[in-house]
Design an enzyme around this catalytic site. Structure first.
Site, PDB file in Angstrom:
ATOM      1  N   ALA A   1     -14.824  38.695  10.039  1.00 52.83           N
ATOM      2  CA  ALA A   1     -13.765  39.432  10.736  1.00 52.83           C
ATOM      3  C   ALA A   1     -12.711  39.848   9.715  1.00 52.83           C
ATOM      4  O   ALA A   1     -12.716  39.371   8.581  1.00 52.83           O
ATOM      5  CB  ALA A   1     -13.134  38.560  11.824  1.00 52.83           C
ATOM      6  N   LYS A   2     -11.846  40.725  10.070  1.00 49.42           N
ATOM      7  CA  LYS A   2     -10.735  41.126   9.196  1.00 49.42           C
ATOM      8  C   LYS A   2      -9.713  41.859  10.040  1.00 49.42           C
ATOM      9  O   LYS A   2     -10.050  42.429  11.088  1.00 49.42           O
ATOM     10  CB  LYS A   2     -11.231  42.061   8.085  1.00 49.42           C
ATOM     11  CG  LYS A   2     -10.346  42.063   6.861  1.00 49.42           C
ATOM     12  CD  LYS A   2     -10.555  40.792   6.046  1.00 49.42           C
ATOM     13  CE  LYS A   2      -9.874  40.825   4.716  1.00 49.42           C
ATOM     14  NZ  LYS A   2     -10.306  39.687   3.885  1.00 49.42           N
TER      15      LYS A   2
END
Ligand code: NAD
Length: 439
Positions: free
Chosen positions: A113-114
């Site tokens: 994720a980011k």
């Protein structure tokens, strides 16, 4: 292509680069169904939010934030939050994708994720950053959580930012133990010992193991290695100190204002003090000022980009005069530059391996939070070192295996990035099938 041939330009599309390299690696993973390949190329969820924040002068400004969950196959999403004026939704997608492969290589039970906010943190006060963070986390709502998606620090965010993230989420979920919603927190709030320096320490261990395995031509230790580091922040400054302690000579470092060079070795204490007092490394006594473009071309053994993405590009790659590039930053080498480096026999220790130490200790923090425990630093460092050694071994063994298995004309195209991706894809594909996600 030589730099003197005139300026070359390149359309830098990291999402496409990752897809191309993914396709290349996927071709070496046996029995990978075409549909599964597509599944891995597209993020599971991408969210963009737009929100107003009151500035210190009473005006109201609007900000855009993003959070991308690339994969939940190995576990909840895990990835940093960065604040940067040039952040884009596409960049967040490619960074989230990188996180999926990084988590797989370093063997932590997370998907990639980011996230981040498009803003210039240098032009904002601490109060404004706090209000932006709180509002951003409110907007994300239950898209983050201890078992769904767990943020961490990244460029221009730190433990203070993570404390605000925790507090905002905790206010939205009273009566629950919420510390595991975010990592990279202050120690008093459930942060882990060793987290701040984990990416740098992991990077050091990766380089050491790589040398130990005889993969670095003409070198069997770090002693006397001449090193250039672009970026003197959380990762770059700590790594400089660790490398210097291991006997290497740091000849140049830089930050966003420029770089400093001393061929006999930089006095790191002096650089750190100068940056602390004046905001930049530039102007440190006994150094020569150089630009961030020049730093890329300095003759050295190891060049370490530890700042932004896309800093080694087609227009400057021929200037690179290093034997090894260690990608402490995410995505510092552009697609075309990557090809040129391979052709020029310059080895690249890829980001998904080199900077995986940060997510490894983030995982340790998460485990400590869920078990209401805190581990001693020695244990954390030992576990981090073990994870990094194992990850480097996996990737180097895969590189050897792939080179042995392919026809001679394909061997030059097989590099560490491809081997690392192959290791990661094999693992995520295997778990996808075990979970029955794919019929
Ligand atoms: P940071 O904000 O602490 O430091 C960034 C440094 O880069 C600063 O010194 C800044 O001045 C410098 N910089 C900014 N623009 C520059 C430019 N144009 N040229 C040269 N230097 C420039 O960030 P960080 O946490 O050290 O992260 C650095 C890189 O490492 C990022 O790519 C990040 O994604 C990656 N990374 C960080 C972690 C972590 O745990 N912090 C983990 C994995 C990867």
């Amino acid at each position: 292509m030589k730099a003197t041939d005139g300026p070359a330009t390149e359309i830098i599309d990291h999402t496409q680069f990752l897809r191309d390299r993914f396709d290349q690696a996927a071709a070496y993973v046996p029995d990978l169904k075409a549909g599964l390949v597509e599944f891995f190329k597209v993020p599971a969820r991408r969210l963009s939010v737009h929100f107003p924040v009151v500035m210190d002068d009473g005006s109201v400004r609007n900000f855009r934030g993003h959070r991308v969950l690339h994969s939940r196959v190995l576990g909840p999403g895990k990835g940093g939050i960065r604040y940067h004026p040039e952040l884009s939704a596409d960049e967040v997608v490619s960074l989230a994708t990188l996180m999926t492969w990084k988590c797989a290589i370093v063997d932590v039970p997370f998907g990639g994720a980011k996230g981040g906010v498009e803003c210039d943190p240098k032009a904002l006060s601490e109060e404004e950053l706090r209000r932006i963070t709180r509002r951003f986390i409110m907007e994300l709502g239950d898209n983050i959580g201890p078992y769904t998606d767990i943020p961490a620090p990244d460029m221009y965010t730190n433990d203070a930012t993570m404390a605000w993230v925790f507090d905002t989420y905790d206010m939205l979920h009273p009566g629950e133990s919420n510390r595991a919603v975010v990592t990279g927190k202050p120690i008093e709030l459930g942060g882990s010992l060793g987290r701040r320096g984990a990416t740098a320490r992991g990077c050091l261990r990766a380089i050491e193991r790589f040398i130990e395995r005889g993969m670095f031509p003409d070198r069997d230790s770090l002693a006397g290695a001449r090193i250039v580091i672009q970026g003197y922040g959380n990762v770059g400054a700590v790594l400089a100190r660790l490398l210097s302690k291991s006997g290497a000579t740091i000849i140049a470092v830089s930050d966003s204002a420029g770089g400093v060079l001393n061929e006999s070795g930089i006095d790191l204490a002096a650089v750190t003090a100068h940056k602390r007092d004046g905001g930049s490394v530039v102007g440190t006594p006994n150094t020569q000022t150089i630009s961030n473009d020049d730093i890329i071309g300095l003759p050295c053994d190891i060049l370490i980009p530890a700042a932004l993405g896309s800093v080694i590009r087609i227009d400057n790659v021929d200037l690179v005069n290093a034997k090894l590039i260690v990608e402490a930053a995410n995505g510092p080498v552009t697609p075309q530059a990557d090809t040129v480096l391979r052709e020029n026999n310059i080895i690249v220790l890829p980001d998904i391996l080199a900077n995986a130490g940060g997510v490894a200790v983030s995982y340790f923090e998460w485990v400590q939070n869920l078990s209401h425990d805190s581990w001693p630093l020695e244990l954390i460092n030992k576990r981090l070192d073990d994870k990094m050694y194992k990850a480097v071994d996996l990737v180097c063994d895969k590189l050897d295996a792939l080179r042995d298995a392919v026809p001679a004309d394909e061997v030059p195209g097989i590099d560490l990035r491809l081997a690392a991706l192959t290791v990661a894809i094999e693992k995520v594909a295997k778990v996808t099938l075990q979970r029955g996600i794919w019929p």
